[in-house]
Design a protein around this motif. Structure first.
Motif, PDB file in Angstrom:
ATOM      1  N   TRP A 120     -14.489   2.556  -0.997  1.00  0.00           N
ATOM      2  CA  TRP A 120     -13.037   2.648  -1.154  1.00  0.00           C
ATOM      3  C   TRP A 120     -12.626   4.092  -0.928  1.00  0.00           C
ATOM      4  O   TRP A 120     -13.375   5.025  -1.254  1.00  0.00           O
ATOM      5  CB  TRP A 120     -12.628   2.230  -2.552  1.00  0.00           C
ATOM      6  N   ALA A 121     -11.425   4.293  -0.432  1.00  0.00           N
ATOM      7  CA  ALA A 121     -10.926   5.645  -0.196  1.00  0.00           C
ATOM      8  C   ALA A 121     -10.841   6.451  -1.491  1.00  0.00           C
ATOM      9  O   ALA A 121     -10.980   7.666  -1.474  1.00  0.00           O
ATOM     10  CB  ALA A 121      -9.560   5.592   0.481  1.00  0.00           C
ATOM     11  N   TYR A 159     -15.572  -6.218   5.016  1.00  0.00           N
ATOM     12  CA  TYR A 159     -15.093  -4.846   4.964  1.00  0.00           C
ATOM     13  C   TYR A 159     -16.126  -3.823   5.398  1.00  0.00           C
ATOM     14  O   TYR A 159     -15.946  -2.644   5.205  1.00  0.00           O
ATOM     15  CB  TYR A 159     -14.599  -4.508   3.554  1.00  0.00           C
ATOM     16  N   ARG A 186       0.839  -1.198   0.000  1.00  0.00           N
ATOM     17  CA  ARG A 186       0.000   0.000   0.000  1.00  0.00           C
ATOM     18  C   ARG A 186       0.877   1.253   0.000  1.00  0.00           C
ATOM     19  O   ARG A 186       0.625   2.208  -0.742  1.00  0.00           O
ATOM     20  CB  ARG A 186      -0.914   0.010   1.214  1.00  0.00           C
ATOM     21  N   ASP A 236      -8.194   1.440   1.821  1.00  0.00           N
ATOM     22  CA  ASP A 236      -8.023   2.703   2.530  1.00  0.00           C
ATOM     23  C   ASP A 236      -7.011   3.636   1.861  1.00  0.00           C
ATOM     24  O   ASP A 236      -6.734   4.704   2.381  1.00  0.00           O
ATOM     25  CB  ASP A 236      -7.591   2.446   3.976  1.00  0.00           C
ATOM     26  N   GLU A 237      -6.460   3.229   0.740  1.00  0.00           N
ATOM     27  CA  GLU A 237      -5.470   4.049   0.034  1.00  0.00           C
ATOM     28  C   GLU A 237      -6.159   4.884  -1.046  1.00  0.00           C
ATOM     29  O   GLU A 237      -6.714   4.343  -1.994  1.00  0.00           O
ATOM     30  CB  GLU A 237      -4.385   3.161  -0.594  1.00  0.00           C
ATOM     31  N   ARG A 238      -6.116   6.195  -0.900  1.00  0.00           N
ATOM     32  CA  ARG A 238      -6.791   7.103  -1.841  1.00  0.00           C
ATOM     33  C   ARG A 238      -6.245   6.984  -3.264  1.00  0.00           C
ATOM     34  O   ARG A 238      -6.932   7.307  -4.219  1.00  0.00           O
ATOM     35  CB  ARG A 238      -6.686   8.543  -1.364  1.00  0.00           C
TER      36      ARG A 238
END
Length: 137
Positions: A116-117, A136, A9, A70-72
């Motif tokens: 999702w981010a 999730y 990530r 969680d990763e934009r």
């Protein structure tokens, strides 16, 4: 596995920052055998005495995908090995890559229905997602 996924990530974030674009994984996949994250590119055809392990396949997907949601800068992924005819399971052995009808299918379903981010604010609709409570959410 989760620590390694978090490291990936971080690499996704660095790559996206370098290029100024989100990152899309064009292929992720795990076989349905013990330790599928160890040399995940290896086809079990060449292995002897392969055991089917749906829980290990699902855990590998869960460990990789969870931190990436969680990763934009992470735009998504394509799953290796989903067939055009989802009801045709004759194309590979039970220990193969396909998540169809296995525990991994639930993990992937939950990932694709979770927020999702990277989702734009207008695309996130509260309450829309999997009908069955999942991993999730």
């Amino acid at each position: 596995m989760i620590d390694r996924a978090r490291a990936q990530r971080d690499k996704v974030h660095e790559l996206a920052a370098t290029w100024g674009k989100p990152v899309l994984f064009t292929e992720i996949g795990y076989t349905t055998r013990p330790d599928p994250a160890v040399r995940p590119w290896e086809w079990p055809d060449a292995m002897s005495h392969v055991k089917v392990d749906e829980a290990a396949q699902a855990a590998a997907y869960r460990a990789l995908v969870g931190p990436l949601l969680d990763e934009r800068d992470f735009a998504g992924f394509f799953v290796w090995r989903v067939y055009a005819d989802p009801d045709d399971v004759s194309q590979e052995a039970p220990w193969g890559f396909s998540p169809r009808g296995k525990l991994a299918e639930i993990v992937l379903r939950d990932a694709f229905t979770a927020p999702w981010a990277c989702d734009p604010w207008w695309a996130t609709v509260p309450g829309v997602g999997a009908r069955v409570p999942g991993i999730y959410r």
